[in-house]
Design an enzyme around this catalytic site. Structure first.
Site, PDB file in Angstrom:
ATOM      1  N   HIS A  52       0.869  -1.212  -0.055  1.00 20.19           N
ATOM      2  CA  HIS A  52      -0.113   0.003   0.088  1.00 20.19           C
ATOM      3  C   HIS A  52       0.741   1.258   0.008  1.00 20.19           C
ATOM      4  CE1 HIS A  52      -3.899   1.490   0.179  1.00 20.19           C
ATOM      5  NE2 HIS A  52      -4.573   0.762   0.702  1.00 20.19           N
ATOM      6  N   ALA A  53       2.309   1.039   0.392  1.00 16.07           N
ATOM      7  CA  ALA A  53       2.869   2.386   0.445  1.00 16.07           C
ATOM      8  C   ALA A  53       3.326   2.846  -0.992  1.00 16.07           C
ATOM      9  CB  ALA A  53       4.261   1.833   0.852  1.00 16.07           C
TER      10      ALA A  53
END
Length: 473
Positions: free
Chosen positions: A136-137
């Site tokens: 998700h980064a």
């Protein structure tokens, strides 16, 4: 693209260290036949040269004197990130979902580029699949849809595309970043001071020229922040209290036109219909197990992504509603969902977590995890991701279905709806300690969606009975 991780992206990256806060998501695509392995590998290689995040790793300085950076990995190895396996016979969807679960549960190697892809052969009917896991980064759900555009074709056998050059690698360590930040400290301090003075001057000018409006706006933001940060608007369900490290995914699908017709019949949106159907299924599950509840805390993401924002990075926040799972009337349930979502989305402080992220990102890991553990999580998270309207192809195979499997950040269930080429798929990934009755859960979820779809059906017309001939009884 900027090399610095935003504070929110960095928080999501750090969450990979703890199973309860891992935020990777997985894109599962079923193909109508076998993909050409050579073409698939070439497509992923090309995508990694266009979407530079696919070749970058995160480098973190030993002291928080400068933000972490995305750096092109000098040791990038495509064969590590892209692999192939075969399912044992018969190659069912259930087997594929179980494989996707294991793939998503495994932590990413944070010393490498933060993605993995698994090409799966041996599905029944001669089909295949591609599982792509992203941190998700790197991006959020909508950004992920944009990133995958680099891999797809719009026809089964397109003309070959040129291969872009390899991005220039950088052999940079965290110590290198720290030394550079110390060397540039006078310049960055001056720039930051000038920026701060500029903001102060602007605020002072507004106070002088528009004192009432400025004070009212500030007070309104504070009130809104209090509402946003207060505990969830509904008590967590006692039935879903337990959490574990074991999860399972079930899926269903329905035509997008059916969900759209149901929403239109009530004057709502597709998202309203989706959430009302989910609430109906969850309410039935509680009733079947003998513990009905009126409402559950449910969080949904709200995209802050603008038209000019890059596909990489996260541009979202979250809002929590009291999901009306105990409302028996599907029409009223959809109206209640819609009213709450509109009210929450209109909060001035909707992105208050994004504003707190810079301070939170400075906390040591143990302190950060302690802060997170003190926040009461919602029971359910639900996302609605609009996919591609047209048919897409991957290395000679057509994408038949696409499912989104999301993380379980201390929640009992993550539900993700993806609409693609006229079909909606919904993936329900849930903690098996929270939802212990798997068979009942699947039946209740299907019933919840069937009930909402029925709202869009035309009313049954009574067929007039034919008049008997004269002289007959």
């Amino acid at each position: 693209m900027a090399d610095e991780l935003s504070p929110l992206d960095y928080l999501l990256h750090r969450g990979e260290a703890y199973p309860a806060t891992r935020s990777a998501f997985l894109n599962l695509e079923i193909l109508d036949g076998p993909a050409d392995w050579g073409r698939l590998r070439e497509a992923m290689d090309r995508a990694s040269r266009v979407v530079i995040r696919m070749r970058q790793k995160v480098v973190i300085p030993p002291l928080p004197a400068t933000p972490p950076r995305w750096v092109v990995d000098p040791d990038f190895d495509l064969d590590y990130h892209l692999r192939r396996v075969a399912l044992p016979a018969p190659g069912t969807l259930r087997q594929l979902l179980d494989l996707a679960e294991l793939t998503l549960q495994s932590p990413l190697d944070t010393s490498r580029a933060l993605w993995e892809a698994l090409y799966v052969e041996g599905l029944e009917g001669g089909r295949s699949a591609l599982l792509t896991k992203l941190s998700h980064a790197i991006t959020d759900g909508l950004g992920g849809i944009a990133l995958f555009e680099q891999v797809y074709d719009t026809e089964r056998d397109p003309e070959p595309r040129p291969m872009p050059p390899v991005p220039v690698p950088r052999d940079v360590t965290g110590e290198d970043l720290l030394r550079d930040s110390i060397r540039q400290l006078p310049e960055t301090t001056f720039a930051a001071g000038r920026k701060l003075l500029g903001r102060a001057a602007g605020t002072t000018a507004r106070l002088i020229t528009q004192p009432t409006a400025t004070v009212t706006e500030a007070a309104g933001f504070v009130d809104s922040a209090i509402r946003v940060l207060r505990p969830p608007p509904a008590e967590p369900s006692p039935l879903l209290r337990r959490r574990s490290l074991v999860s399972r995914t079930v899926v269903l699908e329905l035509p997008l036109a059916d969900l759209r017709a149901a929403a239109k019949a009530v004057g709502g949106s597709v998202n309203d219909a989706y959430l009302a159907a989910l609430c109906g299924g969850l309410g039935r599950y509680h009733e079947v197990l003998g513990l009905p509840v009126d409402a559950l805390p449910l969080t949904l993401p709200v995209s802050l992504r603008g038209a000019d924002d890059p596909a990489s990075g996260n541009r979202f926040t979250g809002v929590t509603i009291a999901a009306p799972v105990g409302e028996p009337d599907p029409v009223e349930r959809m109206r209640q969902v819609r009213a709450q979502v509109i009210a929450r989305r209109s909060e001035p402080a909707i992105d208050v977590i994004g504003r707190l992220a810079p301070a939170l990102s400075l906390l040591p890991d143990e302190a950060l995890y302690e802060v997170i553990s003190r926040v009461t999580p919602p029971d359910i998270q639900a996302s609605n991701v609009p996919g591609y309207a047209q048919e897409t192809f991957l290395a000679g195979a057509r994408v038949e279905r696409q499912y989104g499997l999301g993380p379980l950040p201390r929640v009992a269930m993550m539900a993700i709806l993806i609409s693609r080429a006229g079909t909606c798929t919904v993936a329900f990934r849930y903690d098996t300690a929270s939802f212990a009755a798997a068979e009942q859960l699947e039946k209740c979820l299907q019933a919840g969606f069937d009930e909402i779809v029925e709202l869009g059906r035309p009313p049954a017309r009574s067929v007039p009975r034919s008049r008997p001939p004269e002289g007959t009884s």
